[in-house]
Design a protein around this motif. Structure first.
Motif, PDB file in Angstrom:
ATOM      1  N   ALA A 182      12.583  82.870 107.858  1.00 19.16           N
ATOM      2  CA  ALA A 182      12.044  81.515 107.769  1.00 19.16           C
ATOM      3  C   ALA A 182      11.839  80.977 109.186  1.00 19.16           C
ATOM      4  N   CYS A 183      10.594  80.799 109.576  1.00 14.97           N
ATOM      5  CA  CYS A 183      10.300  80.392 110.958  1.00 14.97           C
ATOM      6  C   CYS A 183      10.508  78.886 111.142  1.00 14.97           C
ATOM      7  N   HIS A 184      10.933  78.510 112.339  1.00 19.61           N
ATOM      8  CA  HIS A 184      11.138  77.106 112.693  1.00 19.61           C
ATOM      9  C   HIS A 184      11.002  76.963 114.197  1.00 19.61           C
ATOM     10  N   GLU A 185      10.962  75.733 114.670  1.00 20.03           N
ATOM     11  CA  GLU A 185      10.652  75.483 116.077  1.00 20.03           C
ATOM     12  C   GLU A 185      11.751  75.932 117.032  1.00 20.03           C
TER      13      GLU A 185
ATOM     14  N   GLU B  49       5.931  80.840 107.079  1.00 24.59           N
ATOM     15  CA  GLU B  49       5.476  79.671 107.843  1.00 24.59           C
ATOM     16  C   GLU B  49       5.507  79.973 109.342  1.00 24.59           C
ATOM     17  N   PHE B  50       4.812  81.018 109.707  1.00 23.56           N
ATOM     18  CA  PHE B  50       4.842  81.524 111.079  1.00 23.56           C
ATOM     19  C   PHE B  50       4.364  80.497 112.102  1.00 23.56           C
ATOM     20  N   VAL B  51       3.504  79.577 111.689  1.00 21.30           N
ATOM     21  CA  VAL B  51       2.977  78.582 112.622  1.00 21.30           C
ATOM     22  C   VAL B  51       4.075  77.649 113.128  1.00 21.30           C
TER      23      VAL B  51
ATOM     24  N   ARG C 114       5.922  83.740 119.200  1.00 21.54           N
ATOM     25  CA  ARG C 114       4.822  84.355 118.447  1.00 21.54           C
ATOM     26  C   ARG C 114       4.278  85.607 119.137  1.00 21.54           C
ATOM     27  N   VAL C 115       4.259  85.587 120.471  1.00 21.84           N
ATOM     28  CA  VAL C 115       3.664  86.725 121.180  1.00 21.84           C
ATOM     29  C   VAL C 115       4.503  87.990 121.042  1.00 21.84           C
TER      30      VAL C 115
END
Length: 277
Positions: free
Chosen positions: A74-77, A116-118, A125-126
């Motif tokens: 689960a992606c997050h900032e 929710e990769f964004v 991300r890279v």
């Protein structure tokens, strides 16, 4: 290679990520065929669609069909590169390397799903770029090694275009590394079936919930950020199955979660009252 001799590395099995029972999923278009072809050709996949429309369930279904472990992140900032790759841990007087979920997926030939990769930080991300072209490699600088992904490994991400902004969007350098599959809320005849099956209510009540949901979705043109999801329709059905009156179940699961605007809530409540007797 000297680095590897000075640290302990414990093999981390992925049996816990194997899906043993077939998840319930109703194909809408040709998403199963496209995903299967992408897997067979070692292509990464981007699932694009609104919240609660079935992207995660689809991933579970495909992992089961392909007989491949599924590791979901689960992606997050606050997600860092080390969270994905791994880090050193001090245990007593020794130092042990602990794989992150992405590294674990690469080592074991699993499907890695970045949900929710964004939402992930730009510098995180890279990290995936070397895995999403013909190199299919993962450099681990802290260990001084490069992992080559086996044929069974697959990288997938999900992305909600409805939330895109200047600060939170996928750059073309990332977008064009993926095959994309569009997801949306299912057609009514399929959504009836899904809501009835997942919530345990009868088909007539499921039809009523879907009708309400479709009308609420039209409010996206009038200030609603996103329409009511299939997931929320199922939640409403579950409340009804547990004895909650239909209107109250709809208010609790289909109005209050999607907006705090009292005028919008009032307008949506009028829709429910007009449909539910």
């Amino acid at each position: 290679m000297d680095t590897m001799k000075k640290i302990n590395y414990q093999e981390q099995p992925v049996e816990e990520y194997v899906i043993r029972e077939e998840p319930y999923y109703v194909p809408v278009k040709d998403e199963v065929e496209i995903f299967t072809a992408a897997y067979e050709n070692n292509l990464p996949v981007n699932l694009k669609g609104p919240t609660g429309c079935g992207k995660t369930r689809f991933m579970e279904y495909m992992a089961y069909k392909l007989e491949c472990p599924l590791i979901t992140i689960a992606c997050h900032e606050d997600l860092t590169a080390s969270d994905l790759i791994g880090r050193f841990l001090i245990k007593g007087e020794s130092t042990e390397w602990n794989d992150g979920p992405l590294t674990k997926a690469v080592r074991n030939g699993a499907i890695c799903y970045l949900d929710e990769f964004v939402e992930a930080r730009m510098d995180t991300r890279v990290v995936i770029h070397p895995l999403t072209d013909d190199r299919r490699v993962m450099p681990i600088d802290k260990l001084g090694i490069i992992l080559h992904a086996p044929p069974e490994f697959m990288l997938t991400i999900s992305y909600n275009p409805g939330y895109q902004s200047v600060l939170k969007d996928l750059k073309q350098s990332t977008r064009q590394r993926f095959v994309a599959i569009d997801f949306d809320y299912p057609p009514a005849d399929i959504e009836y079936e899904i809501v009835a099956h997942e919530s345990g209510i009868d088909m007539e009540d499921a039809r009523t919930l879907v009708e309400i949901g479709q009308k609420i979705r039209n409010f996206k043109q009038h200030g609603l950020e996103e329409g009511v999801s299939t997931r929320l329709l199922i939640y409403a059905g579950m409340l009804m199955r547990s004895g909650i009156e239909q209107k109250e179940a709809c208010r609790a699961a289909m109005i209050k979660p999607i907006t705090d605007d009292h005028e919008l809530q009032k307008s949506i409540d009028e829709i429910i009252s007009a449909i539910v007797e």
